[in-house]
Scaffold this motif. Structure first.
Motif, mmCIF file in Angstrom:
data_model
loop_
_atom_site.group_PDB
_atom_site.id
_atom_site.type_symbol
_atom_site.label_atom_id
_atom_site.label_comp_id
_atom_site.label_asym_id
_atom_site.label_seq_id
_atom_site.Cartn_x
_atom_site.Cartn_y
_atom_site.Cartn_z
ATOM 1 N N GLY A 40 -11.089 36.858 -36.713
ATOM 2 C CA GLY A 40 -10.978 35.478 -37.168
ATOM 3 C C GLY A 40 -12.246 34.722 -36.868
ATOM 4 N N ASN A 41 -12.129 33.737 -36.022
ATOM 5 C CA ASN A 41 -13.277 32.892 -35.701
ATOM 6 C C ASN A 41 -13.973 33.295 -34.400
ATOM 7 O OD1 ASN A 41 -11.280 32.117 -33.897
ATOM 8 N ND2 ASN A 41 -11.808 29.964 -33.995
ATOM 9 N N LEU A 42 -13.624 34.460 -33.847
ATOM 10 C CA LEU A 42 -14.142 34.878 -32.548
ATOM 11 C C LEU A 42 -14.996 36.126 -32.680
ATOM 12 C CD1 LEU A 42 -14.099 34.709 -29.403
ATOM 13 C CD2 LEU A 42 -12.031 36.101 -29.496
ATOM 14 N N GLN A 43 -16.199 36.094 -32.095
ATOM 15 C CA GLN A 43 -17.077 37.262 -32.042
ATOM 16 C C GLN A 43 -17.283 37.632 -30.581
ATOM 17 O OE1 GLN A 43 -20.723 36.847 -34.209
ATOM 18 N NE2 GLN A 43 -19.702 36.154 -36.043
ATOM 19 N N ILE A 44 -17.280 38.935 -30.312
ATOM 20 C CA ILE A 44 -17.456 39.462 -28.959
ATOM 21 C C ILE A 44 -18.771 40.231 -28.896
ATOM 22 C CG2 ILE A 44 -16.520 41.057 -27.227
ATOM 23 C CD1 ILE A 44 -14.713 38.628 -27.663
ATOM 24 N N SER A 45 -19.528 40.015 -27.821
ATOM 25 C CA SER A 45 -20.789 40.732 -27.631
ATOM 26 C C SER A 45 -20.865 41.215 -26.187
ATOM 27 C CB SER A 45 -21.966 39.812 -27.930
ATOM 28 O OG SER A 45 -23.170 40.440 -27.588
ATOM 29 N N HIS A 46 -21.348 42.442 -26.012
ATOM 30 C CA HIS A 46 -21.560 42.980 -24.666
ATOM 31 C C HIS A 46 -22.958 42.662 -24.165
ATOM 32 C CE1 HIS A 46 -17.754 44.947 -25.100
ATOM 33 N NE2 HIS A 46 -18.170 45.627 -26.155
ATOM 34 N N LEU A 76 -9.202 32.417 -16.987
ATOM 35 C CA LEU A 76 -8.778 31.997 -18.325
ATOM 36 C C LEU A 76 -8.917 33.171 -19.281
ATOM 37 C CD1 LEU A 76 -8.101 29.562 -20.275
ATOM 38 C CD2 LEU A 76 -10.556 29.308 -20.557
ATOM 39 N N ASP A 77 -7.917 33.361 -20.130
ATOM 40 C CA ASP A 77 -7.987 34.364 -21.188
ATOM 41 C C ASP A 77 -8.828 33.775 -22.309
ATOM 42 O OD1 ASP A 77 -7.550 36.304 -23.141
ATOM 43 O OD2 ASP A 77 -5.580 35.494 -23.671
ATOM 44 N N LEU A 78 -10.135 34.053 -22.268
ATOM 45 C CA LEU A 78 -11.054 33.447 -23.235
ATOM 46 C C LEU A 78 -10.682 33.736 -24.683
ATOM 47 C CD1 LEU A 78 -14.640 33.696 -21.732
ATOM 48 C CD2 LEU A 78 -13.328 31.665 -22.247
ATOM 49 N N PRO A 79 -10.438 35.006 -25.063
ATOM 50 C CA PRO A 79 -10.081 35.239 -26.471
ATOM 51 C C PRO A 79 -8.843 34.459 -26.897
ATOM 52 C CG PRO A 79 -10.680 37.298 -25.431
ATOM 53 C CD PRO A 79 -10.615 36.263 -24.341
ATOM 54 N N GLY A 80 -7.823 34.454 -26.069
ATOM 55 C CA GLY A 80 -6.603 33.714 -26.390
ATOM 56 C C GLY A 80 -6.856 32.219 -26.503
ATOM 57 N N PHE A 81 -7.622 31.677 -25.568
ATOM 58 C CA PHE A 81 -7.942 30.250 -25.580
ATOM 59 C C PHE A 81 -8.740 29.861 -26.817
ATOM 60 C CE2 PHE A 81 -11.067 26.928 -24.490
ATOM 61 C CZ PHE A 81 -10.202 25.870 -24.237
ATOM 62 N N LEU A 82 -9.739 30.674 -27.148
ATOM 63 C CA LEU A 82 -10.622 30.333 -28.264
ATOM 64 C C LEU A 82 -9.970 30.564 -29.627
ATOM 65 C CD1 LEU A 82 -13.878 31.818 -26.742
ATOM 66 C CD2 LEU A 82 -13.339 29.390 -27.007
ATOM 67 N N LEU A 83 -9.151 31.600 -29.740
ATOM 68 C CA LEU A 83 -8.502 31.897 -31.021
ATOM 69 C C LEU A 83 -7.437 30.868 -31.384
ATOM 70 C CD1 LEU A 83 -8.109 35.775 -30.905
ATOM 71 C CD2 LEU A 83 -9.387 34.449 -32.588
ATOM 72 N N ASP A 84 -6.728 30.381 -30.393
ATOM 73 C CA ASP A 84 -5.599 29.489 -30.656
ATOM 74 C C ASP A 84 -5.913 28.011 -30.497
ATOM 75 O OD1 ASP A 84 -4.011 31.688 -31.151
ATOM 76 O OD2 ASP A 84 -3.359 31.859 -29.068
ATOM 77 N N ARG A 124 -13.722 25.867 -33.704
ATOM 78 C CA ARG A 124 -13.697 26.481 -35.042
ATOM 79 C C ARG A 124 -14.233 27.906 -35.028
ATOM 80 N NH1 ARG A 124 -15.367 21.012 -37.793
ATOM 81 N NH2 ARG A 124 -13.278 20.193 -38.140
ATOM 82 N N HIS A 125 -15.325 28.163 -34.306
ATOM 83 C CA HIS A 125 -15.927 29.491 -34.208
ATOM 84 C C HIS A 125 -16.427 29.676 -32.785
ATOM 85 C CE1 HIS A 125 -16.002 30.026 -38.586
ATOM 86 N NE2 HIS A 125 -16.308 28.747 -38.627
#
Length: 140
Positions: A101-107, A67-75, A80-81
């Protein structure tokens, strides 16, 4: 003032990690937390939920490339976040703490108290304050 009605979803295969993240939310007085251990459970709750999740915290490895997580979560109007952690730096060329937007990425291997506090500071701000911040960003 803390909004105790916020719905939070934590997704990780490791029970210990789910519980550790849930405790971080509990320490901030958020108790409406649903932990899940698989991508199928996450998709079921998000897709068939009656109301959106205010926060989704997910281990990037859970998707396993299915699953494309960023795409799934952003759209997704049901999310919401979101905070996606344990993102391999080779997979996504984004800086630590990157937000779109409503997405944060952490390594990081696991979100710490500071990351959760920072996330909830953004999520639990009064709606008018968030709208004003977005307007300022749009005109910057």
């Amino acid at each position: 003032m803390i909004n105790k009605a916020l719905r939070i979803l934590i997704a990780d295969t490791q029970h210990f990690y789910r519980m550790k993240i849930e405790r971080l939310f509990n320490e901030l007085d958020y108790y409406r937390v649903a932990p899940v251990q698989s991508l199928a459970e996450l998709l079921t709750l998000v897709d068939y939920g009656c109301e959106p999740f205010d926060v989704v915290v997910i281990n990037a490895e859970l998707a396993g490339g299915a699953l494309d997580l960023p795409g799934f979560l952003l759209d997704n109007p049901q999310v919401r976040h979101a905070l996606v952690y344990k993102v391999p730096s080779t997979t996504m060329q984004m800086a630590e703490g990157f937000a779109l937007g409503n997405l944060q990425i952490s390594h990081a291997a696991l979100p710490n108290a500071q990351a959760i506090t920072q996330l909830m500071t953004w999520v639990d701000r009064p709606r008018l304050e968030q709208d004003e911040a977005l307007r300022r960003l749009a005109y910057a």
